[in-house]
Design a protein around this motif. Sequence first.
Motif, PDB file in Angstrom:
ATOM      1  N   SER A  92     -57.422  11.246  26.100  1.00  0.00           N
ATOM      2  CA  SER A  92     -56.802  12.815  26.164  1.00  0.00           C
ATOM      3  C   SER A  92     -56.222  13.177  25.050  1.00  0.00           C
ATOM      4  CB  SER A  92     -56.036  12.830  27.420  1.00  0.00           C
ATOM      5  OG  SER A  92     -55.492  14.357  27.583  1.00  0.00           O
ATOM      6  N   ILE A  93     -55.129  12.342  24.342  1.00  0.00           N
ATOM      7  CA  ILE A  93     -54.594  12.507  23.186  1.00  0.00           C
ATOM      8  C   ILE A  93     -55.587  12.885  22.049  1.00  0.00           C
ATOM      9  CG2 ILE A  93     -53.111  11.982  21.491  1.00  0.00           C
ATOM     10  CD1 ILE A  93     -51.529  10.407  23.646  1.00  0.00           C
ATOM     11  N   GLU A  94     -56.627  12.345  21.763  1.00  0.00           N
ATOM     12  CA  GLU A  94     -57.733  12.312  20.819  1.00  0.00           C
ATOM     13  C   GLU A  94     -58.507  13.592  21.039  1.00  0.00           C
ATOM     14  OE1 GLU A  94     -60.960   9.561  18.468  1.00  0.00           O
ATOM     15  OE2 GLU A  94     -61.054   9.538  20.746  1.00  0.00           O
ATOM     16  N   ASP A 123     -57.382  16.397  22.924  1.00  0.00           N
ATOM     17  CA  ASP A 123     -56.552  17.525  22.984  1.00  0.00           C
ATOM     18  C   ASP A 123     -55.751  17.758  21.401  1.00  0.00           C
ATOM     19  OD1 ASP A 123     -57.542  17.891  25.338  1.00  0.00           O
ATOM     20  OD2 ASP A 123     -55.697  17.018  26.155  1.00  0.00           O
ATOM     21  N   LYS A 124     -55.448  16.805  21.082  1.00  0.00           N
ATOM     22  CA  LYS A 124     -54.664  17.044  19.385  1.00  0.00           C
ATOM     23  C   LYS A 124     -55.358  16.572  18.317  1.00  0.00           C
ATOM     24  CE  LYS A 124     -50.298  16.353  22.114  1.00  0.00           C
ATOM     25  NZ  LYS A 124     -49.841  17.820  21.791  1.00  0.00           N
ATOM     26  N   LEU A 132     -53.944   6.179  16.737  1.00  0.00           N
ATOM     27  CA  LEU A 132     -52.990   5.991  17.886  1.00  0.00           C
ATOM     28  C   LEU A 132     -52.880   4.500  18.467  1.00  0.00           C
ATOM     29  CD1 LEU A 132     -54.589   8.688  20.318  1.00  0.00           C
ATOM     30  CD2 LEU A 132     -52.476   8.772  19.134  1.00  0.00           C
ATOM     31  N   ILE A 137     -47.252   9.479  17.001  1.00  0.00           N
ATOM     32  CA  ILE A 137     -48.121  10.777  17.421  1.00  0.00           C
ATOM     33  C   ILE A 137     -47.707  11.783  16.803  1.00  0.00           C
ATOM     34  CG2 ILE A 137     -48.979  12.040  19.587  1.00  0.00           C
ATOM     35  CD1 ILE A 137     -48.726   9.468  21.191  1.00  0.00           C
ATOM     36  N   GLU A 185     -50.060  13.917  14.442  1.00  0.00           N
ATOM     37  CA  GLU A 185     -50.404  15.455  14.836  1.00  0.00           C
ATOM     38  C   GLU A 185     -50.052  16.247  13.495  1.00  0.00           C
ATOM     39  OE1 GLU A 185     -49.998  18.588  18.507  1.00  0.00           O
ATOM     40  OE2 GLU A 185     -48.559  16.829  18.057  1.00  0.00           O
TER      41      GLU A 185
END
Length: 415
Positions: free
Chosen positions: A11-13, A15-16, A23, A87, A91
């Motif tokens: 999800s982080i990969e 969305d961001k 990560l 993170i 980002e």
Amino acid sequence: MNQELLSILDSIERDKGIKKEILIKAIESALVSAGRKNLGKHIEDINAKFDPETGDFKVFGPDGNELSGDFGRIAAQTAKQVIIQKIREAERDVVFEEYQKKVNDIASGAVHRFDKGMIIVDLGRVEGILPKRELPSGEEYRQGDRIKALVVEVKKSSKGPEILLSRTSPGFVKRLFELEVPEIYEGIVEIKAVSREAGDRSKIAVYSKDDKVDPVGACVGMRGQRVKNIVRELGGEKIDIIRWNVNMGEFISASLSPAEISSVKTSEAERRAEVLVADDQLSLAIGKKGQNVRLAAKLTGWNIDIRSKSEIEQVKEIPIIEIDGIGPKTEKALKKAGYDTVGKIIKLDLKELTAVKGVGKKTAEKILKSAKELMENKVHEVRDKKNKENREAKAEKEREAAAASEAENKKEEEK
């Protein structure tokens, strides 16, 4: 729990835009910090391995033995903080790289707030800074207004990427044309140069690689629609679209648009051009407060001297003895060769002047330089005198108009 962690990473990969490898390194770093918290800060040789397929992780002590996964509440909190920090850093790096690629491109956003004269623009994932000096005079914005600007610089700071924006840069006009004119985007029409005085006037030189495509017409568009869209974005700024020419004389002549030019004499060595115009074209060629010739000089990269025909007529008959570097002997030789006025000397080149008996190369160079300086000074004297006369004539007319108006008012009062 392990599958849940893998889902969070995905999800982080997504969305961001942070790569999973980064990560995973953040998690491993956090596990090492947690292990050190558990065993003691003095312990150096702690390693962590995270399996991206299963979500399992292992922490190894200095002796190579696996440590217990239960590090306690404090150690877990340390791991959490490390992961969050990593993170955030990742980002910021992603945003920095994204906007680094956008330097010299246009970004758009909404005016978020004002800070010490600067406009802070919300660009989505990051804020842009538009300093007052990068905003044309006369442009005003309120909170929430949409705004476009050129990304001129991206810097790293402790608070994250710092995006510097500009609406005064010549590059902003260039990029607007690239986006508005398909022929430029496709590479058929090329922008050779842009000069600009933001908020007032711009000049843009264009060239077509296809003889069938008119570069000026392409930029203007059907019924002027393309250039109108750009002028609207620039708040009514005037734009002169100039056809670029490999012939510098013709290019300089075009760059002084909208004035009509009689002739251009160029010196490649000095990158200087002497431009002759009719008397009624002089003020148009120079422009208000010298703006037109100043922009033309920036566009072409040449020094441009503009003179009217009447100014040249008044100064070309100056006797050569007034030229610095000419003594009685040299004067006699030049007169014998038929060069008895400054106007005639100005027309000569170095080869022609050294052909005169008794005039060497160094003397000739000094004479030509001094003759040009004398001509320029005399032209400015004539121009200043004429401007003074025009101002006085204008003031006299205004006085006469005021007196006539006062007399008319008295007549009305008497009635």
